[in-house]
Write a protein that holds these residues in place. Structure first.
Motif, PDB file in Angstrom:
ATOM      1  N   GLU A  15      28.029  19.344 -11.395  1.00 13.58           N
ATOM      2  CA  GLU A  15      28.313  20.463 -12.282  1.00 13.58           C
ATOM      3  C   GLU A  15      28.594  21.682 -11.425  1.00 13.58           C
ATOM      4  O   GLU A  15      27.669  22.161 -10.799  1.00 13.58           O
ATOM      5  N   GLU A  69      18.516  20.066  -8.664  1.00  8.44           N
ATOM      6  CA  GLU A  69      18.713  18.613  -8.684  1.00  8.44           C
ATOM      7  C   GLU A  69      17.922  18.055  -9.854  1.00  8.44           C
ATOM      8  O   GLU A  69      16.719  18.301  -9.975  1.00  8.44           O
ATOM      9  N   ILE A 106      29.801  21.955  -5.024  1.00  9.89           N
ATOM     10  CA  ILE A 106      28.410  21.767  -4.645  1.00  9.89           C
ATOM     11  C   ILE A 106      28.281  21.687  -3.136  1.00  9.89           C
ATOM     12  O   ILE A 106      27.406  22.313  -2.544  1.00  9.89           O
ATOM     13  N   GLN A 120      23.702  25.611   3.471  1.00  3.78           N
ATOM     14  CA  GLN A 120      22.258  25.694   3.275  1.00  3.78           C
ATOM     15  C   GLN A 120      21.553  24.607   4.088  1.00  3.78           C
ATOM     16  O   GLN A 120      20.509  24.841   4.697  1.00  3.78           O
ATOM     17  N   THR A 170      14.156  19.223  -9.313  1.00  2.00           N
ATOM     18  CA  THR A 170      13.812  19.905  -8.073  1.00  2.00           C
ATOM     19  C   THR A 170      14.752  21.081  -7.891  1.00  2.00           C
ATOM     20  O   THR A 170      15.962  20.933  -8.052  1.00  2.00           O
ATOM     21  N   SER A 173      20.964  12.337 -14.345  1.00  7.79           N
ATOM     22  CA  SER A 173      20.912  12.855 -12.973  1.00  7.79           C
ATOM     23  C   SER A 173      22.074  13.810 -12.730  1.00  7.79           C
ATOM     24  O   SER A 173      23.203  13.504 -13.091  1.00  7.79           O
ATOM     25  N   MET A 174      21.762  14.928 -12.103  1.00 10.06           N
ATOM     26  CA  MET A 174      22.793  15.952 -11.965  1.00 10.06           C
ATOM     27  C   MET A 174      22.455  16.867 -10.795  1.00 10.06           C
ATOM     28  O   MET A 174      21.296  17.044 -10.450  1.00 10.06           O
ATOM     29  N   VAL A 175      23.497  17.433 -10.176  1.00 13.07           N
ATOM     30  CA  VAL A 175      23.297  18.463  -9.166  1.00 13.07           C
ATOM     31  C   VAL A 175      24.143  19.660  -9.542  1.00 13.07           C
ATOM     32  O   VAL A 175      25.292  19.498  -9.938  1.00 13.07           O
ATOM     33  N   ALA A 176      23.583  20.871  -9.435  1.00 13.87           N
ATOM     34  CA  ALA A 176      24.367  22.067  -9.729  1.00 13.87           C
ATOM     35  C   ALA A 176      23.890  23.225  -8.872  1.00 13.87           C
ATOM     36  O   ALA A 176      22.697  23.377  -8.658  1.00 13.87           O
ATOM     37  N   PRO A 177      24.819  24.017  -8.349  1.00 18.45           N
ATOM     38  CA  PRO A 177      24.419  25.227  -7.631  1.00 18.45           C
ATOM     39  C   PRO A 177      23.954  26.307  -8.600  1.00 18.45           C
ATOM     40  O   PRO A 177      24.477  26.406  -9.710  1.00 18.45           O
ATOM     41  N   GLY A 226      20.677  28.856  -4.506  1.00 16.49           N
ATOM     42  CA  GLY A 226      20.145  27.540  -4.204  1.00 16.49           C
ATOM     43  C   GLY A 226      20.754  26.467  -5.080  1.00 16.49           C
ATOM     44  O   GLY A 226      21.877  26.605  -5.568  1.00 16.49           O
ATOM     45  N   LEU A 227      19.973  25.426  -5.278  1.00 15.29           N
ATOM     46  CA  LEU A 227      20.531  24.217  -5.851  1.00 15.29           C
ATOM     47  C   LEU A 227      19.549  23.598  -6.823  1.00 15.29           C
ATOM     48  O   LEU A 227      18.355  23.624  -6.609  1.00 15.29           O
ATOM     49  N   TYR A 237      10.869  20.511   1.705  1.00  9.49           N
ATOM     50  CA  TYR A 237      12.191  21.116   1.498  1.00  9.49           C
ATOM     51  C   TYR A 237      13.242  20.354   2.286  1.00  9.49           C
ATOM     52  O   TYR A 237      14.294  19.990   1.766  1.00  9.49           O
ATOM     53  N   GLN A 260      25.906  28.143 -11.611  1.00 10.33           N
ATOM     54  CA  GLN A 260      27.124  28.927 -11.380  1.00 10.33           C
ATOM     55  C   GLN A 260      28.137  28.732 -12.489  1.00 10.33           C
ATOM     56  O   GLN A 260      28.997  29.569 -12.711  1.00 10.33           O
ATOM     57  N   SER A 261      28.014  27.615 -13.202  1.00  8.00           N
ATOM     58  CA  SER A 261      28.972  27.400 -14.286  1.00  8.00           C
ATOM     59  C   SER A 261      28.438  27.864 -15.637  1.00  8.00           C
ATOM     60  O   SER A 261      29.112  27.710 -16.642  1.00  8.00           O
ATOM     61  N   SER A 318      22.873   8.430  -7.735  1.00 11.39           N
ATOM     62  CA  SER A 318      24.204   8.907  -8.092  1.00 11.39           C
ATOM     63  C   SER A 318      24.048  10.029  -9.112  1.00 11.39           C
ATOM     64  O   SER A 318      23.216   9.967 -10.005  1.00 11.39           O
ATOM     65  N   TYR A 319      24.870  11.058  -8.930  1.00 12.14           N
ATOM     66  CA  TYR A 319      24.703  12.262  -9.736  1.00 12.14           C
ATOM     67  C   TYR A 319      25.954  12.607 -10.517  1.00 12.14           C
ATOM     68  O   TYR A 319      27.067  12.248 -10.135  1.00 12.14           O
ATOM     69  N   GLU A 320      25.709  13.360 -11.561  1.00 12.63           N
ATOM     70  CA  GLU A 320      26.800  14.096 -12.202  1.00 12.63           C
ATOM     71  C   GLU A 320      26.917  15.406 -11.438  1.00 12.63           C
ATOM     72  O   GLU A 320      25.908  15.980 -11.018  1.00 12.63           O
ATOM     73  N   PHE A 376      11.574  32.064   6.723  1.00  6.91           N
ATOM     74  CA  PHE A 376      13.000  31.747   6.680  1.00  6.91           C
ATOM     75  C   PHE A 376      13.842  33.012   6.675  1.00  6.91           C
ATOM     76  O   PHE A 376      14.909  33.066   7.278  1.00  6.91           O
ATOM     77  N   LEU A 433      15.967  23.666  -5.067  1.00  8.61           N
ATOM     78  CA  LEU A 433      15.959  23.970  -3.646  1.00  8.61           C
ATOM     79  C   LEU A 433      16.532  25.360  -3.475  1.00  8.61           C
ATOM     80  O   LEU A 433      17.720  25.570  -3.688  1.00  8.61           O
ATOM     81  N   ALA A 434      15.692  26.317  -3.106  1.00 12.93           N
ATOM     82  CA  ALA A 434      16.188  27.679  -2.939  1.00 12.93           C
ATOM     83  C   ALA A 434      15.747  28.199  -1.592  1.00 12.93           C
ATOM     84  O   ALA A 434      14.719  27.788  -1.064  1.00 12.93           O
ATOM     85  N   GLN A 435      16.556  29.113  -1.022  1.00 13.95           N
ATOM     86  CA  GLN A 435      16.154  29.669   0.274  1.00 13.95           C
ATOM     87  C   GLN A 435      15.014  30.664   0.095  1.00 13.95           C
ATOM     88  O   GLN A 435      14.249  30.905   1.010  1.00 13.95           O
TER      89      GLN A 435
END
Lengths: 285, 135
Positions: free
Chosen positions: A206, B69, A212, A219, B76, B40-44, B66-67, A45, B28-29, A202-204, A146, B78-80
């Motif tokens: 959203e 990826e 983000i 976190q 992936t 490749s992307m990241v989003a909450p 969480g998030l 993690y 969230q969106s 590198s990411y998009e 946690f 990632l969550a608490q």
């Protein structure tokens, strides 16, 4: 010379003590094992979140998030992690002393800093000296999940965000090996050295990089605190294990030396009795 | 059929790791569906459920935010906190729900506690919904 019975009772009581310390050593060994395991479970993690944070924070230049910015320091926060119980050798006093010295050398008045204490030892130490403890938590379990510390971690990060303090240092014990643990000082906030060994992707984003970071950075900071706690717990059990092993060894040594003087005293008593008998018989002749 | 590697990790350890055909969840969106080869992307994420489709079956994982990826070959999360549907403690979720509801009734005034209770309620409802597979 102490009487036979005195020595005997000393031997029995030392033996009982050594049984207790032996048992405590074994309990700590079991807890230490589990502590190291949960620290290991946390690694994937941590690595992942570090990697993502690094790519997002580095990959999107020109984004200003309050948690990344250094601001003028009016008040400093100190997060100190100790255990609730003693009998762990110098484990607690090392952390507490290091923090205390740092605070004394950096600050002149009580208004310049605030302490967040995890563990009874740290809380009692700083409260007793009238220092400004704003948040404390005691009774953290030996294998903390946690959820157990989510509140305190979130509150701490929140206090930085709302300006209660402008930087945050963390003092905890880093676990090196079963026989070696070292006190570590780490600047937690503002987040300055987010680095990763992996290649940055590198990411998009959203919806957007700012939003983000809004989710990711708190976190990330909370997981750093949790990581330090796991590290400290593993160290605590290792330190207690070593301390208890030393105590058991010392008890054995004591028992040996008591047994020696017990035997001497017994022989002296026998010799004396024989002399008396012989003397008595000689007087009759 | 092409698959993509998915892992759900929490501070307490990995929760789910497998190759699946499709991941769908609520960011969230809005709702997101991810197939192999996604950019490749990241989003909450929102408090909600992650659906993982595999061989005609769907695994459900409850996540508390969480998030997400995404990489072309790997997803992936990632969550608490996250649990597989089969591992959710229903009694605990029910108790948490009750507690949160009580707090919401009592503490209308205090803003922060109110928000916390609201989030706790959402998480509890989410867990219960996942166990009943109502999503």
């Amino acid at each position: 010379m102490a009487s036979l019975r005195d020595i005997k009772s000393k031997i029995t009581s030392t033996k009982k003590t050594s049984q207790i310390t032996k048992a405590m050593e074994m309990v700590s060994a079991a807890k230490w094992n589990r502590g190291v395991m949960s620290a290991k479970a946390f690694v994937p993690y941590m690595e992942k979140i570090q990697e993502v944070t690094a790519s997002v924070a580095m990959g999107s230049k020109g984004i200003a998030h309050p948690m990344l910015q250094t601001r003028q320091v009016k008040k400093t926060g100190y997060l100190v992690i100790t255990s609730d119980r003693g009998l762990a050798g110098a484990y607690n006093s090392n952390v507490v002393r290091r923090t205390f010295q740092a605070i004394q050398s950096r600050h002149k008045s009580n208004d310049e800093f605030a302490i967040i204490a995890i563990g009874r030892v740290a809380r009692d130490f700083f409260v007793k000296r009238g220092m400004n403890v704003i948040l404390d938590i005691v009774g953290v379990s030996d294998q903390p999940s946690f959820a157990d510390i989510k509140d305190i971690a979130a509150n701490t990060v929140g206090m930085f965000a709302d300006g209660t303090f402008d930087e945050l240092f963390m003092y905890y014990t880093h676990y090196v090996s079963a026989i070696s643990q070292e006190v570590t000082e780490k600047k937690l906030l503002p987040l300055s050295d987010i680095s990763t060994s992996k290649k940055l992707a590198s990411y998009e984003f959203e919806p957007s990089a700012e939003e983000i970071l809004e989710v990711l950075l708190p976190q990330y900071a909370e997981s750093l605190i949790y990581g330090a706690l796991l590290d400290s717990k593993a160290s605590e059990h290792a330190a207690r294990m070593t301390a208890m092993r030393n105590a058991t060894d010392n008890a054995k040594e004591l028992i040996n030396s008591y047994s020696l003087s017990y035997n001497r005293a017994r022989q002296a008593a026998i010799t004396q009795e024989i002399t008396e008998i012989v003397g008595g018989a000689a007087a009759l002749e | 059929m092409k698959t993509i590697k998915v892992s759900v990790v929490t501070p307490d350890g990995p929760v789910y790791e497998s190759d699946v055909e499709m991941v769908s969840t609520k960011a969230q969106s809005g709702e997101l569906g991810i197939l192999p080869g996604h950019i490749s992307m990241v989003a909450p994420l929102q408090i909600g459920v992650v659906r993982l489709k595999k061989n005609g079956q769907t695994d459900l994982v409850a996540v508390s935010g969480g998030l997400l990826e995404v990489r072309p070959d790997q997803v992936t999360i990632l969550a608490q906190a996250a649990e597989l549907a089969s591992e959710i403690d229903i009694d605990r979720a029910l108790r948490a729900k009750e507690r949160a509801e009580q707090r919401l009734n009592v503490q209308q005034a205090e803003h922060i506690d109110f928000k916390r209770a609201e989030l706790a309620l959402q998480r509890a409802i989410n867990r219960l919904a996942v166990t009943e597979k109502r999503i």
